[in-house]
Design a protein around this motif. Structure first.
Motif, PDB file in Angstrom:
ATOM      1  N   HIS A 278     -15.440   7.871 -73.893  1.00 24.07           N
ATOM      2  CA  HIS A 278     -15.269   7.733 -72.438  1.00 24.07           C
ATOM      3  C   HIS A 278     -16.610   7.803 -71.729  1.00 24.07           C
ATOM      4  O   HIS A 278     -17.479   8.602 -72.062  1.00 24.07           O
ATOM      5  CB  HIS A 278     -14.244   8.700 -71.866  1.00 24.07           C
ATOM      6  N   ASP A 290     -19.953  15.273 -74.522  1.00 22.42           N
ATOM      7  CA  ASP A 290     -18.643  14.850 -73.980  1.00 22.42           C
ATOM      8  C   ASP A 290     -18.891  13.858 -72.854  1.00 22.42           C
ATOM      9  O   ASP A 290     -18.975  14.256 -71.707  1.00 22.42           O
ATOM     10  CB  ASP A 290     -17.877  16.080 -73.501  1.00 22.42           C
ATOM     11  N   ASP A 291     -19.049  12.554 -73.140  1.00 23.95           N
ATOM     12  CA  ASP A 291     -18.802  11.937 -74.416  1.00 23.95           C
ATOM     13  C   ASP A 291     -19.790  10.785 -74.636  1.00 23.95           C
ATOM     14  O   ASP A 291     -19.428   9.764 -75.182  1.00 23.95           O
ATOM     15  CB  ASP A 291     -17.346  11.455 -74.454  1.00 23.95           C
ATOM     16  N   GLU A 324     -11.639   9.519 -68.313  1.00 31.11           N
ATOM     17  CA  GLU A 324     -10.821  10.286 -69.255  1.00 31.11           C
ATOM     18  C   GLU A 324     -10.587  11.674 -68.700  1.00 31.11           C
ATOM     19  O   GLU A 324      -9.499  12.239 -68.802  1.00 31.11           O
ATOM     20  CB  GLU A 324     -11.543  10.374 -70.608  1.00 31.11           C
ATOM     21  N   ASP A 352     -14.429  11.965 -79.580  1.00 30.77           N
ATOM     22  CA  ASP A 352     -14.525  12.676 -78.300  1.00 30.77           C
ATOM     23  C   ASP A 352     -14.521  14.171 -78.596  1.00 30.77           C
ATOM     24  O   ASP A 352     -13.762  14.932 -78.004  1.00 30.77           O
ATOM     25  CB  ASP A 352     -13.379  12.271 -77.360  1.00 30.77           C
ATOM     26  N   TYR A 419     -19.160  22.371 -80.174  1.00 31.20           N
ATOM     27  CA  TYR A 419     -18.690  21.526 -79.066  1.00 31.20           C
ATOM     28  C   TYR A 419     -17.958  22.316 -77.987  1.00 31.20           C
ATOM     29  O   TYR A 419     -18.226  22.163 -76.791  1.00 31.20           O
ATOM     30  CB  TYR A 419     -17.775  20.442 -79.643  1.00 31.20           C
TER      31      TYR A 419
HETATM   32 ZN    ZN Z   1     -14.142  13.977 -73.695  1.00 34.54          ZN
END
Ligand code: ZN
Ligand code: ZN
Length: 470
Positions: A278, A290-291, A324, A352, A419
């Motif tokens: 995204h 992200d991302d 997103e 993602d 993450y």
């Molecule tokens: Zn994401």
């Protein structure tokens, strides 16, 4: 089955068994070369670095979101993709201007927090109210309206800890549903503990959703140490009054777009492998893990495949999905627009979950294609990727709606330990991306995409396939 029935079935097969999907030996050899080239490639790094540096944070609907689209279109074209186009995506535009919070009594002090996407603003001058705390959504659900009305609801679930089974899904339920539930009981505002495992004072944003007919209220996440602090103060048993000043909210509708690029296949160009990431990010960091990384991995893998002397049979389609973060708008629009021809999207996967190494492969495909997935697993094994033959696969969040309308899915599961500490915070920046791990991702995507695009036979994508949520 009794022996006589078996003999009968063998003698008079009523339904011809579907031919298995296979991967030619020559393709396995090419995949091995592709894997090695990917491990020395720098394109994914260049894209992640470029998008996060030249565009930076790109909240959906913002001026930077529009710049990100132009950046991506120019980049796809410069990389020589055969076709680059956009498909419009419309959604309510949410903006964040400023945010402050403090404890007024009994122990005055500031608190670090950030508003959730689609949070309403507090009245001019801020909002002052007493806090009422709950341990879970269920406890809030069970509470009487009088206990909640006019107050700031706080849900202080225990800090996220994947290993202890308190995962992201659990926390994001509180974020997604808590504010609406609190509002339906007359709450003045809603606070939660950030959905993240770490101990920095950087709060995690994320979207929330107000049910139809429920008024939006101010909703925000405290950083983990601030949530701890609030809980310690609440435990002392005196009424706790907070002042919140959130200037944010919806500013009409915005039309952005999915940016799509395709590398044409050699002999079946109308069929394609679907990948992407995204393009939007939350506004607090620069959206590196992200991302930007997801878009970079997909684009670099497609680009490597396009450089082969002989293209695979089918096309590779890379989608930089719109918005997103505030509700999968780009993915849902794509699924709606392409649902009738979903059989053309032979298989899909998307990153993602950051840029750290891929540790496991799973897939949801028709039974006759399982042998082809076994071959993909074989080609991924040298990258240290395990294969769980029995678990489902569903790509990333942008692809969830596309799977739901019948696309087969492959999951390349990443190590998400780091993450979840960074995403949706001001700490989501380029320095968190590790070149070697990023390259391993590109290698895995390039191999899987190439082999699937070159397979003899399909993976079972068709309208209504895989009806149970993969
Ligand atoms: Zn994401
Ligand atoms: Zn996100």
């Amino acid at each position: 089955m009794r022996l006589s029935t078996l003999a009968l079935a063998l003698a008079f097969p009523l339904v011809a068994a579907a031919a298995p999907t296979t991967i030619p030996d020559a393709a396995m050899k090419t995949a091995a070369e592709l894997r090695e080239r990917a491990l020395a490639d720098t394109l994914a790094w260049e894209i992640t670095e470029g998008l996060t540096t030249e565009v930076g944070p790109r909240l959906a609907g913002s001026e930077a979101d529009a710049r990100a689209r132009e950046w991506m279109i120019a980049r796809f074209k410069a990389l020589g993709f055969d076709k680059v186009w956009t498909e419009p995506v419309t959604y309510p535009k949410w903006v964040r201007r400023s945010e402050h919070a403090e404890i007024v009594s009994p122990f005055p002090q500031p608190l670090a927090l950030t508003a959730l996407g689609y949070s309403a603003a507090t009245p001019d001058g801020g909002l002052r109210a007493e806090v009422v705390a709950f341990e879970s959504l269920e406890a809030l659900q069970a509470a009487a309206r009088e206990a909640v009305e006019g107050r700031i609801v706080y849900i202080g679930t225990t800090r996220m800890d994947e290993k202890a089974g308190r995962g992201y899904g659990q926390g994001s339920q509180v974020r997604g549903r808590g504010p609406s539930l609190a509002s339906s009981k007359g709450a003045a505002a809603f606070l939660l503990r950030s959905v993240g495992p770490e101990d920095t004072r950087l709060p995690h944003t994320g979207v929330t959703r107000f049910e139809d007919g429920v008024a939006a209220i101010p909703a925000a996440a405290l950083s983990n140490p601030d949530a701890d602090q609030l809980e310690r103060i609440l435990k002392r048993g005196q009424p706790v009054v907070l002042r919140l000043a959130l200037d944010c909210g919806i500013e009409g509708e915005y039309t952005g777009a999915n940016v799509i690029a395709e590398m044409r296949g050699r002999s079946r160009p109308n069929e394609y492998y679907l990948t992407g990431g995204h393009l939007d990010s939350w506004d607090l960091g620069t959206g590196a893990v992200d991302d930007a990384a997801g878009i970079a991995i997909a684009t670099a893998a497609a680009h490597l495949i396009a450089q082969l002397p002989k293209r695979p049979a089918r096309s590779i389609r890379v989608v930089a999905f719109a918005n997103e973060e505030a509700g999968l708008y780009g993915g849902r629009e794509y699924a709606e627009k392409h649902r009738k021809e979903i059989a053309r999207a032979i298989l899909g996967s998307e990153s993602d979950a950051g840029s750290d190494r891929i540790v496991k492969l799973t897939a949801t495909v028709k039974p006759e294609a399982r042998g082809a997935i076994d071959r993909i697993a074989e080609a991924l094994a040298p990258l240290g990727i395990e294969y769980d033959r029995n678990a489902p696969g569903a790509g990333g969040s942008d692809l969830s709606a596309v799977h739901a309308v019948g696309m087969a899915g492959l999951s390349l599961h990443q190590d998400t330990t780091r993450y979840f500490a960074w995403h949706h915070t001001a700490n989501d920046t380029l320095d968190k991306v590790d070149l070697e791990q990023l390259r391993q991702n590109v290698a895995a995507y390039a191999v899987a995409m190439y082999l699937a695009a070159e397979a003899k036979g399909d993976f079972g994508s068709k309208p209504g396939a895989f009806a149970r949520k993969p």
